[in-house]
Design a protein around this motif. Sequence first.
Motif, PDB file in Angstrom:
ATOM      1  N   GLN A  76      -1.235  -1.068 -18.196  1.00 33.77           N
ATOM      2  CA  GLN A  76      -2.259  -0.168 -17.685  1.00 33.77           C
ATOM      3  C   GLN A  76      -2.924  -0.785 -16.456  1.00 33.77           C
ATOM      4  N   ASP A  91      -6.181  -0.461 -13.443  1.00 34.29           N
ATOM      5  CA  ASP A  91      -7.476   0.104 -13.054  1.00 34.29           C
ATOM      6  C   ASP A  91      -7.261   0.758 -11.699  1.00 34.29           C
ATOM      7  N   GLY A 123      -1.925   7.438 -20.592  1.00 30.99           N
ATOM      8  CA  GLY A 123      -2.905   6.607 -21.282  1.00 30.99           C
ATOM      9  C   GLY A 123      -3.952   5.955 -20.418  1.00 30.99           C
ATOM     10  N   ILE A 124      -4.005   6.260 -19.125  1.00 26.89           N
ATOM     11  CA  ILE A 124      -5.031   5.669 -18.274  1.00 26.89           C
ATOM     12  C   ILE A 124      -6.358   6.369 -18.532  1.00 26.89           C
ATOM     13  N   GLU A 125      -7.396   5.575 -18.741  1.00 27.55           N
ATOM     14  CA  GLU A 125      -8.716   6.143 -19.020  1.00 27.55           C
ATOM     15  C   GLU A 125      -9.268   6.810 -17.759  1.00 27.55           C
ATOM     16  N   SER A 165     -11.910   7.695 -15.445  1.00 29.30           N
ATOM     17  CA  SER A 165     -13.263   7.346 -15.047  1.00 29.30           C
ATOM     18  C   SER A 165     -13.803   8.436 -14.135  1.00 29.30           C
ATOM     19  N   TYR A 187      -2.003  10.480 -11.724  1.00 28.96           N
ATOM     20  CA  TYR A 187      -3.425  10.175 -11.582  1.00 28.96           C
ATOM     21  C   TYR A 187      -3.753   9.885 -10.116  1.00 28.96           C
TER      22      TYR A 187
END
Length: 308
Positions: free
Chosen positions: A131, A133, A146-148, A150, A274
């Motif tokens: 993963q 950022d 699965g990337i959060e 933000s 994303y």
Amino acid sequence: MEPLSHLESFVQSAESGSFSAAARRLGLTPAAVSKNVARLETRLGVRLFQRSTRRLTLTESGERFLGRIGGALATLHDAVADVSKDDGQPAGTLKVSMGQAFGREHVLPMMGEFLARYPSIVPDWHFDNQQVDLVGEGFDAAIGGGIELSPGMVARELARIHVVAVAAPGYLEGRALPAHPSQLVGFDALMRRSSPTGRLRSWTLQHASGDQATVELPRPRAIFNDPEAIAHAALMGLGVAMLPMPFVERGLRSGELVRLLPEWHFDAGAVWLYYPSKKLLPAKTRVFIDFVLARFRSERFAERMRAA
């Protein structure tokens, strides 16, 4: 008029959630970014961030200010980028993260056409199953799951990914094909070990009618922590594998793999594209997003990843 460096420091800090991450993107030191933001706050007479040892959080005033200047600052950067080349083409280094096997199989083949259309863009593509950022590490986009999400990030679904049971024709020769997942216990199982937990992943399948079945395999034939390696082992005829469609679709189309239990599959979630919020997109990122979405759509990728 506020210095551009102060505004850039604020926007990057707001998007990344830290002065350190903003500093990496701007090529400054964290202290310089913090000082720029402090001077901007002094000039405006309001506090833009609530500061803690772990993360920056926008105040209500900071949220309003970001909404007012974010798009204008992005437009200014786009204007500079568009005139930086004589032909007006989108330009710059395009940093994108994607899974290793997925990127090689489904994204890399697009590069030739993309570069022909946008010769002033230099792809800086990172093939990594970890993963990332997206904002903090300075990525323009990422493809995976699965990337959060933000604040300020957008996710576009490329496809739902189904997991299916497969084996090579040579391995199946002379064996009766299973009619129910419970009958898989009589086959050599190529199992996957979960990287986060170290546990073997059980096999769970769902029927088209909605019924579910979990297969408790007594002893695996081989264990891998990489789905691409499992796919190769299945192609070699070493046993039966449960794998996501991106890893086996080519083998199923060529006949090198056979799908078992065609009415059963497992939904493993989605693969996403994303990227930062649209109002902050530079031209190089915008054309990449449009290109990927159009190519995946024209190639019916979402339909091919379903186990229908």
